[in-house]
Design a protein around this motif. Structure first.
Motif, PDB file in Angstrom:
ATOM      1  N   ALA A 181       0.826  -1.203   0.000  1.00 21.69           N
ATOM      2  CA  ALA A 181       0.000   0.000   0.000  1.00 21.69           C
ATOM      3  C   ALA A 181       0.861   1.255   0.000  1.00 21.69           C
ATOM      4  O   ALA A 181       0.577   2.226  -0.715  1.00 21.69           O
ATOM      5  N   ASP A 182       1.934   1.234   0.785  1.00 21.07           N
ATOM      6  CA  ASP A 182       2.814   2.407   0.814  1.00 21.07           C
ATOM      7  C   ASP A 182       3.459   2.647  -0.540  1.00 21.07           C
ATOM      8  O   ASP A 182       3.555   3.791  -0.994  1.00 21.07           O
ATOM      9  N   SER A 183       3.896   1.582  -1.212  1.00 17.84           N
ATOM     10  CA  SER A 183       4.545   1.747  -2.512  1.00 17.84           C
ATOM     11  C   SER A 183       3.569   2.219  -3.582  1.00 17.84           C
ATOM     12  O   SER A 183       3.973   2.872  -4.553  1.00 17.84           O
ATOM     13  N   MET A 184       2.278   1.916  -3.410  1.00 14.33           N
ATOM     14  CA  MET A 184       1.291   2.278  -4.416  1.00 14.33           C
ATOM     15  C   MET A 184       0.633   3.630  -4.161  1.00 14.33           C
ATOM     16  O   MET A 184       0.424   4.411  -5.097  1.00 14.33           O
ATOM     17  N   ILE A 185       0.287   3.903  -2.907  1.00 18.07           N
ATOM     18  CA  ILE A 185      -0.492   5.110  -2.618  1.00 18.07           C
ATOM     19  C   ILE A 185       0.137   6.001  -1.546  1.00 18.07           C
ATOM     20  O   ILE A 185      -0.423   7.056  -1.230  1.00 18.07           O
ATOM     21  N   GLY A 186       1.269   5.596  -1.010  1.00 19.29           N
ATOM     22  CA  GLY A 186       1.865   6.374   0.087  1.00 19.29           C
ATOM     23  C   GLY A 186       2.756   7.503  -0.381  1.00 19.29           C
ATOM     24  O   GLY A 186       3.814   7.743   0.214  1.00 19.29           O
ATOM     25  N   HIS A 187       2.355   8.205  -1.444  1.00 19.59           N
ATOM     26  CA  HIS A 187       3.175   9.267  -2.021  1.00 19.59           C
ATOM     27  C   HIS A 187       2.655  10.649  -1.601  1.00 19.59           C
ATOM     28  O   HIS A 187       1.468  10.819  -1.345  1.00 19.59           O
ATOM     29  N   ARG A 188       3.561  11.606  -1.587  1.00 17.09           N
ATOM     30  CA  ARG A 188       3.171  12.959  -1.180  1.00 17.09           C
ATOM     31  C   ARG A 188       2.869  13.846  -2.387  1.00 17.09           C
ATOM     32  O   ARG A 188       3.294  15.002  -2.441  1.00 17.09           O
ATOM     33  N   ASP A 189       2.157  13.314  -3.345  1.00 18.51           N
ATOM     34  CA  ASP A 189       1.758  14.130  -4.482  1.00 18.51           C
ATOM     35  C   ASP A 189       0.279  14.484  -4.330  1.00 18.51           C
ATOM     36  O   ASP A 189      -0.381  14.097  -3.361  1.00 18.51           O
ATOM     37  N   PHE A 195      -5.147  10.566   0.746  1.00 21.43           N
ATOM     38  CA  PHE A 195      -5.641   9.189   0.674  1.00 21.43           C
ATOM     39  C   PHE A 195      -4.571   8.191   1.109  1.00 21.43           C
ATOM     40  O   PHE A 195      -4.887   7.165   1.718  1.00 21.43           O
ATOM     41  N   GLY A 196      -3.312   8.475   0.818  1.00 14.36           N
ATOM     42  CA  GLY A 196      -2.234   7.552   1.169  1.00 14.36           C
ATOM     43  C   GLY A 196      -1.588   7.824   2.509  1.00 14.36           C
ATOM     44  O   GLY A 196      -0.605   7.159   2.863  1.00 14.36           O
ATOM     45  N   TRP A 197      -2.144   8.764   3.266  1.00 14.67           N
ATOM     46  CA  TRP A 197      -1.547   9.133   4.556  1.00 14.67           C
ATOM     47  C   TRP A 197      -1.441   7.928   5.489  1.00 14.67           C
ATOM     48  O   TRP A 197      -0.384   7.675   6.089  1.00 14.67           O
ATOM     49  N   PRO A 259      20.721  14.454  -5.373  1.00 17.60           N
ATOM     50  CA  PRO A 259      19.542  14.838  -6.151  1.00 17.60           C
ATOM     51  C   PRO A 259      19.185  13.815  -7.221  1.00 17.60           C
ATOM     52  O   PRO A 259      20.054  13.213  -7.851  1.00 17.60           O
ATOM     53  N   VAL A 260      17.869  13.618  -7.401  1.00 12.22           N
ATOM     54  CA  VAL A 260      17.321  12.778  -8.467  1.00 12.22           C
ATOM     55  C   VAL A 260      16.082  13.488  -9.006  1.00 12.22           C
ATOM     56  O   VAL A 260      15.756  14.593  -8.578  1.00 12.22           O
ATOM     57  N   SER A 261      15.397  12.846  -9.940  1.00 16.74           N
ATOM     58  CA  SER A 261      14.134  13.414 -10.424  1.00 16.74           C
ATOM     59  C   SER A 261      13.094  12.315 -10.538  1.00 16.74           C
ATOM     60  O   SER A 261      13.419  11.152 -10.805  1.00 16.74           O
ATOM     61  N   TYR A 262      11.851  12.701 -10.310  1.00 19.44           N
ATOM     62  CA  TYR A 262      10.707  11.809 -10.445  1.00 19.44           C
ATOM     63  C   TYR A 262       9.700  12.458 -11.381  1.00 19.44           C
ATOM     64  O   TYR A 262       9.233  13.571 -11.112  1.00 19.44           O
ATOM     65  N   ASP A 263       9.390  11.766 -12.484  1.00 17.56           N
ATOM     66  CA  ASP A 263       8.450  12.298 -13.477  1.00 17.56           C
ATOM     67  C   ASP A 263       8.845  13.701 -13.923  1.00 17.56           C
ATOM     68  O   ASP A 263       7.995  14.579 -14.083  1.00 17.56           O
ATOM     69  N   GLY A 264      10.136  13.901 -14.088  1.00 13.46           N
ATOM     70  CA  GLY A 264      10.637  15.173 -14.572  1.00 13.46           C
ATOM     71  C   GLY A 264      10.790  16.248 -13.521  1.00 13.46           C
ATOM     72  O   GLY A 264      11.311  17.334 -13.817  1.00 13.46           O
ATOM     73  N   GLU A 265      10.377  15.969 -12.291  1.00 10.24           N
ATOM     74  CA  GLU A 265      10.476  16.959 -11.214  1.00 10.24           C
ATOM     75  C   GLU A 265      11.683  16.645 -10.340  1.00 10.24           C
ATOM     76  O   GLU A 265      11.812  15.528  -9.839  1.00 10.24           O
ATOM     77  N   PRO A 266      12.588  17.627 -10.157  1.00 10.95           N
ATOM     78  CA  PRO A 266      13.777  17.360  -9.339  1.00 10.95           C
ATOM     79  C   PRO A 266      13.428  17.130  -7.878  1.00 10.95           C
ATOM     80  O   PRO A 266      12.495  17.732  -7.336  1.00 10.95           O
ATOM     81  N   ALA A 267      14.162  16.251  -7.244  1.00  6.63           N
ATOM     82  CA  ALA A 267      14.005  15.970  -5.817  1.00  6.63           C
ATOM     83  C   ALA A 267      15.377  16.063  -5.172  1.00  6.63           C
ATOM     84  O   ALA A 267      16.317  15.398  -5.597  1.00  6.63           O
ATOM     85  N   HIS A 268      15.482  16.894  -4.173  1.00  7.22           N
ATOM     86  CA  HIS A 268      16.756  17.101  -3.492  1.00  7.22           C
ATOM     87  C   HIS A 268      16.814  16.190  -2.268  1.00  7.22           C
ATOM     88  O   HIS A 268      15.965  16.248  -1.391  1.00  7.22           O
ATOM     89  N   ARG A 269      17.829  15.339  -2.241  1.00  5.03           N
ATOM     90  CA  ARG A 269      17.988  14.391  -1.152  1.00  5.03           C
ATOM     91  C   ARG A 269      19.344  14.589  -0.484  1.00  5.03           C
ATOM     92  O   ARG A 269      20.299  15.027  -1.108  1.00  5.03           O
ATOM     93  N   ALA A 270      19.397  14.216   0.782  1.00  2.00           N
ATOM     94  CA  ALA A 270      20.655  14.332   1.518  1.00  2.00           C
ATOM     95  C   ALA A 270      21.661  13.304   0.998  1.00  2.00           C
ATOM     96  O   ALA A 270      21.300  12.246   0.487  1.00  2.00           O
TER      97      ALA A 270
END
Length: 308
Positions: A181-189, A195-197, A259-270
């Protein structure tokens, strides 16, 4: 009747040796696929309305699927009064473990990467990570595969094994529901923020202890990495993912994260760890650390079986 640690030890060894047969996967699918189909069907029906409604229905989805699957596991385990029935429990437990499949998927990345076939390695790594992979070079692919290996050691091996020891087959199956469930709906988009909280928060809880066990096993298997794990695990965006990933970075003497990107959006990671980014050879080193960590898990489980 076999004690629970003995059942788990047989399940761990059996899954590593045989895995989930390809013919069976083709014929009937996999229990995790069935769980995912149930989650997807409910999400399509229920993920709408106000933020409060989405959150409440997300809780209901998790309770319904986890409760149903857990009840099935309880009924199966409660009826396991003979050797054959206990064998069924052990076989079902193997479907919740992913030692062999994880090794297979990461080797599928490492093999072409070692040959210099970056294109084939990109295709393979896209099967196990959610980040954008089209522009990844050798080090980017090695980072992605190494991080997936370390984090999935917790999610796919240690966590289900831990919950099997705590609560038997129902515990393992509920763990798999929460993780799926987390891998499918647990996203912060926008679609899943509310719904995935419940799925995301419950996954954090379910993996809290296993993540730290995973980090310790990686450090023991790699004979190092302790300082990096203790220093950098807390910098990860996940309260759990940083433990095995930082431990692996420390063992390898390489730097993960960034840093990486998801669906074209950059994501800054430690950043996790020190040194250069890993390459293909480091990915193979990570695989051997992972394999030794799995064997350590077997040894600990065998020790519990002997003591209990």
């Amino acid at each position: 009747m076999l004690a629970r640690p003995e059942q788990l030890l047989l399940a761990l060894i059996g899954e590593a040796a045989i895995g989930y047969p390809a013919w069976l996967l083709a014929a009937i699918g996999h229990p995790v696929i069935w769980i995912g189909a149930a989650i997807a069907a409910l999400e399509r029906r229920w993920n709408a309305g106000s933020a409060l409604r989405q959150r409440l229905l997300g809780v209901a989805l998790l309770a319904l699927v986890a409760g149903g699957v857990g009840a099935i596991g309880w009924l199966i385990e409660a009826s396991a009064s003979t050797g054959i029935a206990v064998g069924v429990v052990i076989v079902l437990a193997t479907t919740g473990l992913a030692q062999r499949s994880l090794d297979d998927h990461v080797r599928a990345v490492a093999r072409p990467l070692l040959r210099g076939d970056v294109g084939a390695a990109r295709v393979a790594v896209a099967m196990i990570v959610g980040r954008d992979t089209a522009a990844l070079d050798e080090s980017g692919i090695a980072v992605a595969a190494t991080e997936s290996l370390a984090e999935s050691f917790c999610d796919g091996v240690v966590a289900p094994a831990f919950w099997f020891l705590v609560a038997g087959l129902p515990g393992l199956l509920v763990c798999k529901v929460v993780n799926t469930a987390d891998s499918m709906i647990g996203h912060r988009d926008e679609r899943y923020l509310h719904f995935g909280w419940a799925a995301a928060r419950t996954d954090d809880l379910v993996n809290f202890i296993p993540a730290r066990i995973s980090g310790v096993l990686v450090c023991l298997a790699g004979m190092g990495g302790w300082a990096t794990m203790l220093r950098d695990a807390r910098h990860h965006a996940s309260p759990n993912g940083g433990w095995p990933e930082a431990a692996m970075a420390g063992v390898l003497g390489r730097r993960l994260g960034g840093p990486v990107s998801y669906d074209g959006e950059p994501a800054h990671r430690a950043w996790l760890g020190d040194g250069p980014a890993p390459d293909a050879a480091d990915l193979m080193r990570a695989l051997w650390v992972y394999r030794r960590a799995c064997v350590l898990l077997w040894a600990i489980t065998g020790g519990l079986a002997w003591l209990l």
